[in-house]
Design a protein around this motif. Structure first.
Motif, PDB file in Angstrom:
ATOM      1  N   UNK A  25     -14.796   1.828  19.613  1.00  0.00           N
ATOM      2  CA  UNK A  25     -14.516   0.545  20.179  1.00  0.00           C
ATOM      3  C   UNK A  25     -14.462  -0.429  19.015  1.00  0.00           C
ATOM      4  N   UNK A  26     -15.362  -0.215  17.983  1.00  0.00           N
ATOM      5  CA  UNK A  26     -15.627  -1.257  16.892  1.00  0.00           C
ATOM      6  C   UNK A  26     -14.332  -1.098  15.805  1.00  0.00           C
ATOM      7  N   UNK A  27     -13.650   0.114  15.829  1.00  0.00           N
ATOM      8  CA  UNK A  27     -12.292   0.328  15.360  1.00  0.00           C
ATOM      9  C   UNK A  27     -11.178  -0.240  15.795  1.00  0.00           C
ATOM     10  N   UNK A  28     -11.291  -0.278  17.210  1.00  0.00           N
ATOM     11  CA  UNK A  28     -10.260  -0.967  17.953  1.00  0.00           C
ATOM     12  C   UNK A  28     -10.314  -2.347  17.750  1.00  0.00           C
ATOM     13  N   UNK A  29     -11.569  -2.867  17.664  1.00  0.00           N
ATOM     14  CA  UNK A  29     -11.651  -4.453  17.655  1.00  0.00           C
ATOM     15  C   UNK A  29     -11.088  -4.966  16.165  1.00  0.00           C
ATOM     16  N   UNK A  30     -11.388  -3.860  15.086  1.00  0.00           N
ATOM     17  CA  UNK A  30     -11.097  -4.546  13.785  1.00  0.00           C
ATOM     18  C   UNK A  30      -9.543  -4.238  13.716  1.00  0.00           C
ATOM     19  N   UNK A  31      -8.996  -3.305  14.357  1.00  0.00           N
ATOM     20  CA  UNK A  31      -7.517  -3.173  14.324  1.00  0.00           C
ATOM     21  C   UNK A  31      -6.857  -4.330  15.031  1.00  0.00           C
ATOM     22  N   UNK A  32      -7.467  -4.596  16.024  1.00  0.00           N
ATOM     23  CA  UNK A  32      -6.880  -5.730  16.844  1.00  0.00           C
ATOM     24  C   UNK A  32      -7.198  -6.959  16.123  1.00  0.00           C
ATOM     25  N   UNK A  33      -8.065  -7.301  15.352  1.00  0.00           N
ATOM     26  CA  UNK A  33      -8.187  -8.503  14.551  1.00  0.00           C
ATOM     27  C   UNK A  33      -7.388  -8.521  13.168  1.00  0.00           C
ATOM     28  N   UNK A  34      -7.266  -7.181  12.666  1.00  0.00           N
ATOM     29  CA  UNK A  34      -6.603  -7.287  11.602  1.00  0.00           C
ATOM     30  C   UNK A  34      -4.946  -7.562  11.548  1.00  0.00           C
ATOM     31  N   UNK A  35      -4.471  -7.102  12.758  1.00  0.00           N
ATOM     32  CA  UNK A  35      -2.872  -7.438  12.723  1.00  0.00           C
ATOM     33  C   UNK A  35      -2.715  -8.940  12.807  1.00  0.00           C
ATOM     34  N   UNK A  36      -3.488  -9.601  13.529  1.00  0.00           N
ATOM     35  CA  UNK A  36      -3.078 -10.996  13.495  1.00  0.00           C
ATOM     36  C   UNK A  36      -3.412 -11.653  12.297  1.00  0.00           C
ATOM     37  N   UNK A  37      -4.532 -11.068  11.187  1.00  0.00           N
ATOM     38  CA  UNK A  37      -4.959 -11.585  10.224  1.00  0.00           C
ATOM     39  C   UNK A  37      -3.807 -11.491   9.117  1.00  0.00           C
ATOM     40  N   UNK A  38      -3.376 -10.117   9.257  1.00  0.00           N
ATOM     41  CA  UNK A  38      -2.130  -9.982   8.397  1.00  0.00           C
ATOM     42  C   UNK A  38      -0.780 -10.889   8.560  1.00  0.00           C
ATOM     43  N   UNK A  39      -0.455 -10.852   9.875  1.00  0.00           N
ATOM     44  CA  UNK A  39       0.696 -11.765  10.186  1.00  0.00           C
ATOM     45  C   UNK A  39       0.354 -13.100   9.687  1.00  0.00           C
ATOM     46  N   UNK A  40      -0.854 -13.796  10.032  1.00  0.00           N
ATOM     47  CA  UNK A  40      -1.076 -15.143   9.666  1.00  0.00           C
ATOM     48  C   UNK A  40      -1.041 -15.323   7.992  1.00  0.00           C
ATOM     49  N   UNK A  41      -1.520 -14.355   7.428  1.00  0.00           N
ATOM     50  CA  UNK A  41      -1.104 -14.278   5.735  1.00  0.00           C
ATOM     51  C   UNK A  41       0.099 -14.300   5.413  1.00  0.00           C
ATOM     52  N   UNK A  42       0.831 -13.543   6.047  1.00  0.00           N
ATOM     53  CA  UNK A  42       2.266 -13.441   5.791  1.00  0.00           C
ATOM     54  C   UNK A  42       3.039 -14.534   6.200  1.00  0.00           C
ATOM     55  N   UNK A  43       2.480 -15.246   6.980  1.00  0.00           N
ATOM     56  CA  UNK A  43       3.179 -16.518   7.721  1.00  0.00           C
ATOM     57  C   UNK A  43       3.026 -17.584   6.718  1.00  0.00           C
ATOM     58  N   UNK A  44       2.064 -17.787   5.826  1.00  0.00           N
ATOM     59  CA  UNK A  44       1.665 -18.437   4.905  1.00  0.00           C
ATOM     60  C   UNK A  44       2.226 -18.208   3.558  1.00  0.00           C
ATOM     61  N   UNK A  45       2.259 -16.813   3.085  1.00  0.00           N
ATOM     62  CA  UNK A  45       2.568 -16.365   1.749  1.00  0.00           C
ATOM     63  C   UNK A  45       4.027 -16.390   1.757  1.00  0.00           C
ATOM     64  N   UNK A  46       4.790 -15.666   2.722  1.00  0.00           N
ATOM     65  CA  UNK A  46       6.232 -15.748   2.719  1.00  0.00           C
ATOM     66  C   UNK A  46       6.855 -17.030   2.385  1.00  0.00           C
ATOM     67  N   UNK A  47       6.735 -17.863   3.130  1.00  0.00           N
ATOM     68  CA  UNK A  47       7.464 -19.089   2.878  1.00  0.00           C
ATOM     69  C   UNK A  47       7.160 -19.741   1.376  1.00  0.00           C
ATOM     70  N   UNK A  48       6.043 -19.495   0.970  1.00  0.00           N
ATOM     71  CA  UNK A  48       5.628 -19.899  -0.274  1.00  0.00           C
ATOM     72  C   UNK A  48       6.486 -19.131  -1.441  1.00  0.00           C
ATOM     73  N   UNK A  49       6.768 -18.086  -1.247  1.00  0.00           N
ATOM     74  CA  UNK A  49       7.421 -17.017  -2.309  1.00  0.00           C
ATOM     75  C   UNK A  49       8.807 -17.411  -2.108  1.00  0.00           C
ATOM     76  N   UNK A  50       9.196 -17.753  -1.081  1.00  0.00           N
ATOM     77  CA  UNK A  50      10.689 -18.052  -0.490  1.00  0.00           C
ATOM     78  C   UNK A  50      10.712 -19.360  -1.391  1.00  0.00           C
TER      79      UNK A  50
END
Length: 281
Positions: A25-50
């Motif tokens: 259950x803890x691994x499922x929770x971490x995986x569930x939180x990790x994906x949005x976190x990565x997506x959020x980081x990429x949402x900020x980083x990619x425009x800056x790189x572009x």
């Protein structure tokens, strides 16, 4: 009995994990939180790189545009210099056709029986010489060193080089073509720093009162030439024929010229020698 009671508790802890949740259950929770976190980081980083990439592309485009502009301006300036030289050549040819006495370079006249016509010819000759000098000095102020040599060659080829006073003209950094003949060259009271006159015949030329600092006469024939009152500091005379040269009151400070060469000169009276001393005779 203690061992029997302790077994179920340990199994319960392992099955339930931490805080009443299993490891799965803890691994499922971490995986569930990790994906949005990565997506959020990429949402900020990619425009800056572009944005950074776009800025670099814009800078490169500006640099290319500036370089192209500079090349266009350099080409335009080169074309303007060539036009100035072509115009001078055209004017010189036209003037020489109109006044044959200038091109002849002597004192003969087409109509030698009429004294009044002789005076008119003299006046015309003086006027045309002044016009050529004015046009030559105007062109020399705007030409680059290679084209300045071409202008001198035009005056030599036309036969008027010894009639035209080029004093105060600037020939600095000019390079004369090796192996050429410029005998009796008149460079009186000119500025010609760091000029290269190597392996050239300059027999009976006149460089008096000129500023020739840093120039090279390496391997040239300067015999019977006049360098009186010229500034010749740090000049190079290696393998140069200076026999019968006039060095009166010239400044040879720091010049590359041997005592053996100086003994062949016609006169060194008042000249500053390479070692800084002043010649008495």
């Amino acid at each position: 009995m203690a061992t029997t009671e302790e077994g179920p508790s340990r199994r319960t802890f392992l099955s339930r994990g931490c805080l009443q949740h299993s490891i799965y259950e803890w691994l499922t929770l971490v995986a569930t939180l990790f994906v949005p976190l990565v997506v959020g980081i990429l949402t900020v980083v990619l425009p800056l790189q572009q944005q950074n990439l776009s800025e670099r592309q814009n800078e490169n485009s500006k640099t290319i545009a500036i370089n192209n502009r500079l090349q266009d301006m350099e080409l335009l300036h080169d074309q303007q210099k060539q036009l100035i030289l072509n115009t001078f050549e055209k004017d010189l040819t036209s003037l020489l056709f109109r006044y044959s006495t200038v091109s002849s370079g002597n004192d003969t006249y087409s109509d030698g029986d009429d004294e009044e016509e002789h005076d008119d010819d003299d006046n015309d000759d003086e006027r045309i010489s002044l016009v050529i000098r004015t046009k030559a000095l105007y062109a020399l102020r705007q030409l680059d060193p290679p084209r300045k040599i071409l202008l001198i060659q035009l005056l030599i080829d036309s036969g008027v080089k010894n009639r035209i006073d080029l004093s105060h003209a600037d020939f600095s950094l000019s390079v004369f073509p090796p192996g050429s003949f410029y005998d009796q060259l008149q460079f009186v009271n000119v500025i010609a720093r760091n000029m290269k006159i190597q392996r050239i015949s300059l027999y009976q030329s006149n460089f008096s009162y000129s500023i020739l600092d840093g120039s090279s006469f390496n391997g040239s024939n300067c015999s019977h030439s006049d360098f009186s009152y010229a500034s010749l500091q740090r000049t190079d005379w290696a393998n140069t024929d200076v026999s019968q040269v006039m060095f009166n009151h010239s400044n040879l400070s720091g010049a590359n010229i041997t005592p053996q060469q100086l003994t062949t000169a016609f006169s060194l009276q008042g000249a500053i020698l390479p070692n800084g001393s002043t010649a008495l005779i």
